[in-house]
Design an enzyme around this catalytic site. Sequence first.
Site, PDB file in Angstrom:
ATOM      1  N   ASP A  99      28.782 -36.748  10.258  1.00 39.31           N
ATOM      2  CA  ASP A  99      28.015 -36.844  10.784  1.00 39.31           C
ATOM      3  C   ASP A  99      26.509 -36.646  10.280  1.00 39.31           C
ATOM      4  O   ASP A  99      26.582 -35.869   9.061  1.00 39.31           O
ATOM      5  CB  ASP A  99      28.053 -36.912  12.324  1.00 39.31           C
ATOM      6  CG  ASP A  99      28.093 -35.604  12.803  1.00 39.31           C
ATOM      7  OD1 ASP A  99      27.522 -33.987  11.742  1.00 39.31           O
ATOM      8  OD2 ASP A  99      27.829 -35.742  14.294  1.00 39.31           O
ATOM      9  N   ASP A 275      34.549 -43.308  15.754  1.00 38.54           N
ATOM     10  CA  ASP A 275      34.840 -42.051  15.933  1.00 38.54           C
ATOM     11  C   ASP A 275      34.110 -41.863  17.891  1.00 38.54           C
ATOM     12  O   ASP A 275      33.556 -42.239  17.944  1.00 38.54           O
ATOM     13  CB  ASP A 275      33.949 -40.961  15.507  1.00 38.54           C
ATOM     14  CG  ASP A 275      33.048 -41.357  16.333  1.00 38.54           C
ATOM     15  OD1 ASP A 275      32.116 -41.715  15.647  1.00 38.54           O
ATOM     16  OD2 ASP A 275      33.034 -39.596  16.625  1.00 38.54           O
ATOM     17  N   CYS A 313      55.660 -45.962  24.325  1.00 40.56           N
ATOM     18  CA  CYS A 313      54.767 -45.054  23.263  1.00 40.56           C
ATOM     19  C   CYS A 313      55.848 -44.406  22.971  1.00 40.56           C
ATOM     20  O   CYS A 313      57.036 -43.627  23.573  1.00 40.56           O
ATOM     21  CB  CYS A 313      53.233 -43.784  24.157  1.00 40.56           C
ATOM     22  SG  CYS A 313      52.942 -43.076  23.071  1.00 40.56           S
ATOM     23  N   CYS A 315      54.775 -41.347  20.441  1.00 39.41           N
ATOM     24  CA  CYS A 315      54.599 -40.223  20.543  1.00 39.41           C
ATOM     25  C   CYS A 315      55.656 -38.548  21.096  1.00 39.41           C
ATOM     26  O   CYS A 315      56.438 -38.954  21.486  1.00 39.41           O
ATOM     27  CB  CYS A 315      52.813 -39.570  20.994  1.00 39.41           C
ATOM     28  SG  CYS A 315      52.741 -39.171  22.441  1.00 39.41           S
ATOM     29  N   CYS A 318      54.885 -38.287  24.350  1.00 43.86           N
ATOM     30  CA  CYS A 318      56.340 -39.312  25.415  1.00 43.86           C
ATOM     31  C   CYS A 318      57.621 -38.417  25.213  1.00 43.86           C
ATOM     32  O   CYS A 318      58.305 -39.544  26.024  1.00 43.86           O
ATOM     33  CB  CYS A 318      55.473 -40.517  25.329  1.00 43.86           C
ATOM     34  SG  CYS A 318      54.100 -40.721  26.005  1.00 43.86           S
ATOM     35  N   HIS A 344      48.710 -37.343  23.297  1.00 45.98           N
ATOM     36  CA  HIS A 344      49.017 -38.542  23.668  1.00 45.98           C
ATOM     37  C   HIS A 344      47.838 -39.360  23.205  1.00 45.98           C
ATOM     38  O   HIS A 344      48.574 -40.130  22.383  1.00 45.98           O
ATOM     39  CB  HIS A 344      50.006 -38.631  24.655  1.00 45.98           C
ATOM     40  CG  HIS A 344      49.903 -39.689  25.349  1.00 45.98           C
ATOM     41  ND1 HIS A 344      50.228 -41.301  24.775  1.00 45.98           N
ATOM     42  CD2 HIS A 344      48.516 -40.913  26.031  1.00 45.98           C
ATOM     43  CE1 HIS A 344      49.733 -42.260  25.633  1.00 45.98           C
ATOM     44  NE2 HIS A 344      49.325 -41.734  26.354  1.00 45.98           N
TER      45      HIS A 344
END
Lengths: 385, 385
Positions: A99, A275, A313, A315, A318, A344
Amino acid sequence: MAKQNKQGFSFDVLRTCPETGARAGILRTPHSVVETPVFMPVGTQATVKTMSQQELEEVDARIILGNTYHLYLRPGTKLIREAGGLHRFMGWDGSILTDSGGFQVFSLNDLRKITEEGVFFRSHIDGSKHLFSPESVIEIEHDLGADIIMVLDECIPYPATTEYAAQSCRMTEEWAARCRDTHEVLNDGSRVLFAICQGSVYPDLREESARRLVDMNFWGYAIGGLAVGEPKKHLFEMVEISTQILPEEKPRYLMGVGFPDDIVEAVSRGVDMFDCVMPTRNARNGTVFTYDGKLVLKNAGTAHDFGPIDSACGCPSCRNYSRAYIRHLFQAGEILAPRLATMHSICFYLEIMREMRKAIIEDRFPLWRDAFLRRYRKEEEPYGF
Amino acid sequence: MAKQNKQGFSFDVLRTCPETGARAGILRTPHSVVETPVFMPVGTQATVKTMSQQELEEVDARIILGNTYHLYLRPGTKLIREAGGLHRFMGWDGSILTDSGGFQVFSLNDLRKITEEGVFFRSHIDGSKHLFSPESVIEIEHDLGADIIMVLDECIPYPATTEYAAQSCRMTEEWAARCRDTHEVLNDGSRVLFAICQGSVYPDLREESARRLVDMNFWGYAIGGLAVGEPKKHLFEMVEISTQILPEEKPRYLMGVGFPDDIVEAVSRGVDMFDCVMPTRNARNGTVFTYDGKLVLKNAGTAHDFGPIDSACGCPSCRNYSRAYIRHLFQAGEILAPRLATMHSICFYLEIMREMRKAIIEDRFPLWRDAFLRRYRKEEEPYGF
């Protein structure tokens, strides 16, 4: 995954949802092939808080965001240039967007002073005085070496008067032109420049801002100045006005948004890039996002819950750890707690982006959206940061 | 790596250095095959601070330590039993050793009261009153479900009078017998019990403590009450006295030691197992261990150093990140900083254990030791915690 293209930049819209404005596309940079719509994890100080760059790769993040304001102040542009740029400094091979630092200057500094020249501010670290001008910011961003760089804009607070918003829009447009001029001098093909549309919650100003910036022919366009406290209906109205004007063939980036359902709503209105610190910041405070909405891991209700954060999930958090264990880690103040929660939530955000993309390509986005929102919003989510 | 044995417990000394007392062995538990000499990372609150269990596997840690005192207070024995034991609660498939909580009660509690029955103390979390007796501690350790459990002992401060040390030794021996009796009642073959030799820095007491505990026939033996502030020559003298008495065929564990060079010295004197918060705690403060000694990452000297922490190290931190980047993360207060530093130091500790084992097996341990100590101690290391 699309074939890697290490040559240059391109953006292609592969499919647009016939019922909504949702688009599936491919954004290529010299560092990675980014499938859109995309969520970019925020790496403020050259690190996505709590995560390693290997973990970002593991969850298939292909672009992250760096904050010019923070990196300029610490470790400093000089050190990052000395390291060979931000990619090499932080050991990240994917794409990076920086940015312009404008948002941080306006939100972190009480003593800032805005003139046509730029914005004078004091460092939040040591109180030292600095100037960000359109020219200096583009120079800094070139030194940092991100793939996508943003113009300096003024991100005004909500509410703002029409007069102030209009005047600020004009200045942001002038700054955008100066940023473009500096970028053209420095440009060696390693990065592209995005403009930022402003206009507060005023439809006329939003339209005018978008039109004028489109006339200046930037590589991509961001919609800024939203998610700063305005009612949610205004947010989506402003997004819609902007995406209707922004060129079909160029990427559109809604800055700083937001909650998962807000992102889905914005994708539905034709936004490609996002974002937000939401998944990372909330995770550090013990709140994660799931298909069933927000989950406060610290709540006593999870104390004896030996299931994963989200059974839908896959991930690493998880797959390996229970809510009860993660709650214990939060209670005990252990660093693994924010790590597992962040992992997560970042996975969840990236996963819903991939699901949306697939649904758009397979012409079933509205169905996916409605099912997602129904499940996710089973309880009303208040809007705010 | 030796073949996994999921059946039971065994310990075999494969090779003893002919010149020193150093031993290479294999310790088998129902959870893993542990090659000795071994360093056990400390997982106080069911987590090795900053690391995930997947990372521990990645660096080939096969046994970690849990603190009974901490786990008993938070999340509590009941919750861990409900989860199916500590392995399942924390998602760790390797071996676990739990201490007895004695050390924490004595070091963290000013209001403790020691009687023959046990030790009364107040929780450091909420001030609540508790009793650890030899019987209750063994029950708690069975509930936690570690592979190796420790007897309750009194870890006295340094210096202590001969009288106090002698009296404390007697009590620790009586407690050890009571621990053994309780363990025999609860024992279902899932865990083994280690005794802890005490005796402060008094050779006679150390000898007597070791002999009496050996007579009680424990599965393994720890040397406790050291590295509590005594001069280093006393530490090694006491270790030598103990290992000369402890049975050849049983594992020997020096509790709470220490710096890398101290571990090498102790291996040289016949110790098989180690644990210490040194690599993890120092890493969180920005100090890591390397073949060239300690390195303070926060020092200005690393600000422009784009090399890895230790060029001789192949750990994930050294493969991917520079000293300058990690220093920046420490300056910026980022969680990735202690993560990367901890990862390195744990890897370094595990790596020197593997190197020592290989050197012992290949009959070149004294050479390895001398070369390591010469390089590591190029600058004098003060002893202390």
